[in-house]
Design a protein around this motif. Structure first.
Motif, PDB file in Angstrom:
ATOM      1  N   GLY A  38      64.074  70.105 110.811  1.00  0.00           N
ATOM      2  CA  GLY A  38      64.508  71.472 111.258  1.00  0.00           C
ATOM      3  C   GLY A  38      63.631  71.994 111.969  1.00  0.00           C
ATOM      4  N   GLU A  39      62.553  71.961 112.135  1.00  0.00           N
ATOM      5  CA  GLU A  39      61.551  72.259 113.332  1.00  0.00           C
ATOM      6  C   GLU A  39      62.093  71.542 114.708  1.00  0.00           C
ATOM      7  OE1 GLU A  39      58.220  73.711 115.641  1.00  0.00           O
ATOM      8  OE2 GLU A  39      59.095  74.380 113.607  1.00  0.00           O
ATOM      9  N   ARG A  40      62.246  70.319 114.846  1.00  0.00           N
ATOM     10  CA  ARG A  40      62.866  69.720 116.021  1.00  0.00           C
ATOM     11  C   ARG A  40      64.224  70.092 116.554  1.00  0.00           C
ATOM     12  NH1 ARG A  40      63.739  65.191 114.527  1.00  0.00           N
ATOM     13  NH2 ARG A  40      63.143  64.925 112.497  1.00  0.00           N
ATOM     14  N   SER A  41      65.052  70.245 115.445  1.00  0.00           N
ATOM     15  CA  SER A  41      66.470  70.882 115.701  1.00  0.00           C
ATOM     16  C   SER A  41      66.215  72.314 116.251  1.00  0.00           C
ATOM     17  CB  SER A  41      67.223  70.972 114.479  1.00  0.00           C
ATOM     18  OG  SER A  41      68.657  71.535 114.875  1.00  0.00           O
ATOM     19  N   GLU A  42      65.467  72.980 115.678  1.00  0.00           N
ATOM     20  CA  GLU A  42      65.309  74.451 116.061  1.00  0.00           C
ATOM     21  C   GLU A  42      64.636  74.282 117.675  1.00  0.00           C
ATOM     22  OE1 GLU A  42      62.622  78.459 115.126  1.00  0.00           O
ATOM     23  OE2 GLU A  42      62.479  76.794 113.922  1.00  0.00           O
ATOM     24  N   ALA A  43      63.733  73.717 117.836  1.00  0.00           N
ATOM     25  CA  ALA A  43      63.175  73.558 119.101  1.00  0.00           C
ATOM     26  C   ALA A  43      64.195  73.141 120.326  1.00  0.00           C
ATOM     27  CB  ALA A  43      61.889  72.794 119.136  1.00  0.00           C
ATOM     28  N   LYS A  44      64.896  72.061 119.696  1.00  0.00           N
ATOM     29  CA  LYS A  44      65.794  71.403 120.727  1.00  0.00           C
ATOM     30  C   LYS A  44      67.046  72.460 121.037  1.00  0.00           C
ATOM     31  CE  LYS A  44      69.256  67.868 120.839  1.00  0.00           C
ATOM     32  NZ  LYS A  44      69.986  66.855 120.284  1.00  0.00           N
ATOM     33  N   ASN A  45      67.432  73.548 120.213  1.00  0.00           N
ATOM     34  CA  ASN A  45      68.405  74.475 120.587  1.00  0.00           C
ATOM     35  C   ASN A  45      68.076  75.784 120.882  1.00  0.00           C
ATOM     36  OD1 ASN A  45      70.579  72.712 119.899  1.00  0.00           O
ATOM     37  ND2 ASN A  45      69.839  72.796 117.548  1.00  0.00           N
ATOM     38  N   LEU A  46      66.785  75.904 121.047  1.00  0.00           N
ATOM     39  CA  LEU A  46      65.999  77.335 121.679  1.00  0.00           C
ATOM     40  C   LEU A  46      66.738  77.681 122.943  1.00  0.00           C
ATOM     41  CD1 LEU A  46      63.660  79.159 120.543  1.00  0.00           C
ATOM     42  CD2 LEU A  46      62.194  77.847 122.122  1.00  0.00           C
TER      43      LEU A  46
END
Length: 128
Positions: free
Chosen positions: A22-30
């Motif tokens: 979830g953290e990686r997905s959030e950062a990737k789509n920032l």
């Protein structure tokens, strides 16, 4: 006998991967907004990014604007250890291009986006 520890290690790594997904997905789509650098007011501005779900990429930057151009960016605080060479390279790209729409640092894409988000925050203040 060796297979049991291997299975435990693989299961642990898989669990960690899922935990951080979830953290990686959030950062990737920032999303990084397009800022009109020609509308910036001279001064020194501080911007922050809260760092996402687990605050792993929290950071604070100081951005200096002179003659309506970003002339300096300093990293004041950061939660994630990042080499200064790659940080300096990212900040140099922003200064050279006078844009937040720059290539991120290879191998540090998510952290680069977090730094760009803090710069965006500072520049939002510079436009007011």
């Amino acid at each position: 006998m060796v297979i049991v520890p291997v299975i435990l290690v693989v299961a642990g790594l898989g669990g960690a991967f899922l935990f951080t997904a979830g953290e990686r997905s959030e950062a990737k789509n920032l999303p990084i907004k397009s800022v009109n650098f020609k509308q910036l007011h001279d001064g020194t501005y501080v911007g922050e990014y809260e760092g996402g779900k687990y605050k792993w990429r929290a950071n604070k930057v100081q951005v200096t604007v002179s003659s309506r151009k970003v002339t300096d960016i300093k990293l004041l605080e950061h939660a994630k250890n990042q080499s200064s060479a790659s940080t300096d390279e990212l900040f140099g790209r922003v200064i050279q291009k006078q844009s937040l729409q720059v290539d991120t640092i290879s191998g540090a894409t998510l952290t680069s986006k977090a730094y760009l988000k803090a710069i965006e925050d500072a520049l939002d203040e510079a436009q007011e």
